[in-house]
Write a protein that holds these residues in place. Structure first.
Motif, PDB file in Angstrom:
ATOM      1  N   ARG A  53     -14.955 -45.503 -22.763  1.00 34.50           N
ATOM      2  CA  ARG A  53     -13.534 -45.364 -22.425  1.00 34.50           C
ATOM      3  C   ARG A  53     -13.358 -44.457 -21.206  1.00 34.50           C
ATOM      4  O   ARG A  53     -12.550 -44.737 -20.324  1.00 34.50           O
ATOM      5  CB  ARG A  53     -12.742 -44.810 -23.602  1.00 34.50           C
ATOM      6  CG  ARG A  53     -12.486 -45.818 -24.684  1.00 34.50           C
ATOM      7  CD  ARG A  53     -11.626 -45.221 -25.796  1.00 34.50           C
ATOM      8  NE  ARG A  53     -11.561 -46.102 -26.928  1.00 34.50           N
ATOM      9  CZ  ARG A  53     -10.785 -47.163 -27.008  1.00 34.50           C
ATOM     10  NH1 ARG A  53     -10.020 -47.483 -26.001  1.00 34.50           N
ATOM     11  NH2 ARG A  53     -10.782 -47.914 -28.091  1.00 34.50           N
ATOM     12  N   LEU A  89     -15.223 -51.287 -20.765  1.00 34.78           N
ATOM     13  CA  LEU A  89     -14.672 -51.421 -22.118  1.00 34.78           C
ATOM     14  C   LEU A  89     -15.359 -52.547 -22.885  1.00 34.78           C
ATOM     15  O   LEU A  89     -15.648 -52.415 -24.077  1.00 34.78           O
ATOM     16  CB  LEU A  89     -13.170 -51.681 -22.052  1.00 34.78           C
ATOM     17  CG  LEU A  89     -12.317 -50.493 -21.633  1.00 34.78           C
ATOM     18  CD1 LEU A  89     -10.883 -50.934 -21.402  1.00 34.78           C
ATOM     19  CD2 LEU A  89     -12.373 -49.392 -22.676  1.00 34.78           C
ATOM     20  N   MET A 147     -11.169 -52.226 -28.140  1.00 34.74           N
ATOM     21  CA  MET A 147     -11.712 -52.108 -26.789  1.00 34.74           C
ATOM     22  C   MET A 147     -11.657 -53.446 -26.058  1.00 34.74           C
ATOM     23  O   MET A 147     -11.326 -53.491 -24.866  1.00 34.74           O
ATOM     24  CB  MET A 147     -13.133 -51.543 -26.826  1.00 34.74           C
ATOM     25  CG  MET A 147     -13.165 -50.087 -27.266  1.00 34.74           C
ATOM     26  SD  MET A 147     -14.809 -49.402 -27.358  1.00 34.74           S
ATOM     27  CE  MET A 147     -15.084 -49.019 -25.627  1.00 34.74           C
TER      28      MET A 147
END
Length: 92
Positions: free
Chosen positions: A22, A41, A59
Motif C-alpha cells: 500500500r 496493489l 487491494m
C-alpha cells in the motif's frame, strides 16, 4: 517498499505485506504514476490471496479504482477477472 513487502511475505508477516505494498502504491501515486501504483496493489493482493483473501479483495478493488480514475479502464480487465475468480473460490 515492494522489496520490503516481498521480504515480509517470505517471513510470513502478512499485515506488513499489505502495509508495504500500500505504501509503495501511495508513493507511485504521489509521482503521478497510476499504472505502477495499481500494479503494486495487485502484487500485494496476489501475495495475500491464500492467507488474507478479504484483504486481497480490497487491494484488487483499490487497484481497479486507481486505473478507472485515470481513465485506463481497459487495463483493469485482468484485475476484474482475478478478483472474480477469488470471489468464486471463496464461494461469494
Amino acid at each position: 517498499m515492494e522489496s520490503a513487502a516481498a521480504l515480509a511475505k517470505e517471513l510470513g508477516r502478512w499485515n506488513e505485506v499489505s502495509d508495504f505494498y500500500r505504501r509503495a502504491s501511495e508513493l507511485y501515486r504521489e509521482c503521478g504514476r497510476s499504472q505502477p501504483a495499481s500494479d503494486a496493489l495487485a502484487k500485494g493482493a496476489s501475495a495475500l490471496e491464500e492467507k488474507a483473501p478479504e484483504e486481497a479483495i480490497k487491494m484488487y478493488d483499490e487497484a481497479c479504482s486507481l486505473l478507472e480514475e485515470d481513465g485506463k479502464e481497459q487495463m483493469a480487465f485482468d484485475l476484474y477477472r482475478t478478483v472474480a475468480a477469488l470471489y468464486v473460490k471463496l464461494e461469494k
